[in-house]
Design an enzyme around this catalytic site. Structure first.
Site: not given
Length: 630
Positions: A384, A403, A486, A491, A513, A515-516
């Site tokens: 991503i 990273d 998101d 949750e 949630h 995003g995808g």
């Protein structure tokens, strides 16, 4: 005394072929006719009435031939079409028909003119095909059928089978009324309702056994078959409203699939998972040690998402359960949302939108900035993060990334040596770290204080990555100019009421949630994960498995495949080959891959084998799971 073997009597239409031949002939003869659809619908209606026994078969045959207006010359085209319409599992088990051809018969109310050439390629000669024959006029037009043939009459198959006077146990395999009445009349011993192509309730309710495919029929009779265990016996449970394409993909491949819209609690899943071979979940269902202990037949867990922290991967491995996820399928969807939120935050679109919704007009340039020339800091430069890097640069942003692993920069992106360096320089920080538990509160008060005053924060990663209280304080104080969130530390398992401290804050975009969660991403996941599941179940391939040694396997060519999962201790391979040598098995291919806990050995062998070898392989010490594929 010579033992008399079984005799197998097959129907033709919708059994050996996936279609009704006269329906296909109608498609040919009515091509280009304006009333084609109406006539075909009428023919199909008459066909079904005859098959279910609601009208006499003679009447059904007469009416359909009158509607067809067919010629002898049309039959060649029909035969070619039917060759392409052999039932899928019949075609894959052609070897059975060739090997047992002396005991196989076809009794059909169809016609020898098109049945003979089709079944000939399955080693069934014309003298073992019992069917009607057409009558032709001088011009070759089909004008009727031989009315003296018992198969042209109601319950004609009963009379036909009586005249054949077969010895031994007679099993009938078909899809309709005319097939099961042979067993009811006492001249057949068993009736198998063949439902691969059409499920007729009358036939199914009167069957000794419902067989959704040829594999099931061969399995029940312990006959040679293409696969060792029929796919319809492999139970798949899909939870959390997984996209219906996944259900369709797996069902089409022959598996028995159950779809549940919500996630299940541990207690509910423990009860539901008994007897299940494949479990499909998304992010909310927890596959715990207790669940795995109850999963007495589980082979695979498919995560229809990126993350796998909801799955006890170590215990899955110990039980020989392979786990697949969808690491790439929703990448573009997440990236597009990130880009959209960056623009909306920079332009203060959300506050302006709410003002309009509340009946206020506040036209202003204050706090509204272009993204071009701004610094974006990407935390996590995986699939991503890299794609976001490319798109952000394409709209004129300067890209910085951080990273923990050494990742090669794409385009003009600049790698930051520390997280602090990235936070100091970025106008917007976007999080794309993995779901490692070590990332708990990865962004807390200290990290937020290291960000530029008025910077934006986007979290499309995991809820626990950000300290929500610290984020709320920074937004209220003005330290941060806005945020898009998101994902949340906690949750709900299903849609309904939800609370977060971020509600009602200025320039904060909150999404549940998603995003995808695009149609494209869910379709991609519904294609990718089932394909991985099917590759493993059908061939043993573990490519892209999350918790297992990866092995890419060639397709089998007339051989058995033994799949042996074991604890990774010395000497297992030698013991496997010792057993195979003892039973004089000829190995055509062997593949091994291990990690620090388990070993996975795949052995391809000649077609014939002593079945005692299976028990011997299962008894090898440290064996976790063993499967046979044909």
């Amino acid at each position: 005394m010579v033992e008399v073997g079984r005799k197998y009597v097959f129907d033709f239409d919708s059994t050996l072929t996936s279609v009704e031949a006269l329906d296909v002939l109608a498609e040919i003869t009515l091509k280009g006719k304006s009333n084609k659809a109406e006539v075909i619908a009428e023919i199909q209606k008459i066909t079904n009435l005859g098959i279910d026994g609601d009208i006499s078969f003679t009447e059904s045959l007469e009416k359909r031939i009158q509607l067809l207006h067919a010629n002898k010359s049309d039959l060649d085209g029909l035969v070619e079409e039917l060759r392409l319409k052999i039932s899928k599992s019949i075609a894959s088990n052609k070897e059975f028909f060739e090997k047992f051809s002396d005991d196989i018969y076809v009794i059909s109310c169809g016609f020898k003119e098109f049945i003979d050439p089709i079944v000939a390629s399955y080693n069934i000669p014309s003298d073992r095909v019992y069917a009607n024959t057409f009558k032709f006029d001088a011009s070759g037009n089909i004008i009727g059928f031989d009315e003296n043939n018992p198969l042209s009459k109601h319950n004609g198959k009963i009379e036909c089978l009586k005249q054949m006077n077969l010895e031994g146990e007679v099993q009938v395999i078909g899809d309709g009324y005319s097939d099961y009445v042979m067993r009811e009349a006492g001249i057949a011993d068993k009736f198998f309702a063949y439902t691969e192509n059409v499920h007729r309730e009358k036939a199914a309710s009167n069957a000794d056994h419902i067989t959704p495919n040829m594999d099931e029929f061969l399995f029940v009779n312990d006959l040679p078959r293409n696969i060792s265990y029929p796919k319809n016996r492999i139970k798949i449970l899909l939870l959390e409203n997984v996209h219906t394409d996944a259900f369709e993909n797996l069902s089409e491949d022959g598996f028995s699939v159950t779809l549940v819209k919500e996630s299940l609690s541990e207690e509910e899943l423990i009860e539901k998972i008994k007897g299940v071979h494949v479990l499909g979940i998304r992010s909310k269902t927890q596959v715990t040690k207790k669940v795995l202990e109850a999963a007495n037949k589980l082979l695979v867990v498919g995560a229809f998402c990126i993350g796998t922290t909801q799955i006890d991967l170590d215990n899955c491995k110990r039980k020989g359960v392979v786990v697949f996820n969808a690491p790439y399928s929703n990448t573009r969807s997440v990236v597009e949302l990130a880009i959209g939120e960056i623009i909306m935050l920079m332009r203060s679109v959300f506050p302006r939108s709410m003002e309009i919704h509340n009946g206020q007009w506040q036209k202003t340039a204050a706090g509204s900035r272009e993204v071009r020339g701004k610094n974006i800091g990407i935390v996590g430069y995986g699939n991503i993060g890299k794609q976001l890097s490319v798109l952000a640069e394409a709209i004129g942003m300067r890209v910085y990334y951080y990273d923990v692993d050494d990742k090669l920069a794409l385009g003009n992106a600049i790698k930051c040596k520390t997280l602090k360096d990235l936070l100091n320089i970025s106008d917007v920080v976007t999080l794309h770290v993995d779901d490692n538990k070590a990332n708990q509160n990865f962004i807390g008060a200290q990290e937020i204080n290291q960000m530029k005053d008025g910077a934006m924060l986007i979290n499309l990663a995991r809820g626990f990555v950000v300290d929500i209280e610290a984020l709320v304080a920074a937004l209220k104080s003005g330290k941060l100019g806005g945020a898009a969130v998101d994902v949340y530390p906690e949750e709900p398992r299903s849609n309904g009421e939800f609370f977060t401290q971020l509600q009602g804050l200025h320039n904060v975009i909150l999404t549940p949630h998603v995003g995808g969660s695009t149609e494209e991403a869910q379709r991609n996941i519904a294609d990718f994960v089932p394909n991985k599941i099917m590759e493993y179940v059908n061939s043993g391939s573990t490519v892209d498995a999350v918790n297992f040694p990866n092995i890419r396997l060639p397709k089998q060519k007339k051989s058995h495949r033994f799949l042996h999962i074991h604890k990774n201790v010395p000497g297992i391979m030698a013991k496997i080959n010792e057993v195979l040598a003892k039973f004089e098995m000829n190995i055509s291919g062997q593949y091994l891959s291990t990690d620090n806990q388990v070993g996975y050995v795949i052995t391809d062998l000649d077609k014939e084998y002593n079945k005692d070898v299976i028990q011997a392989l299962k008894k090898i010490e440290n064996t976790i799971k063993f499967r046979v594929l044909y």
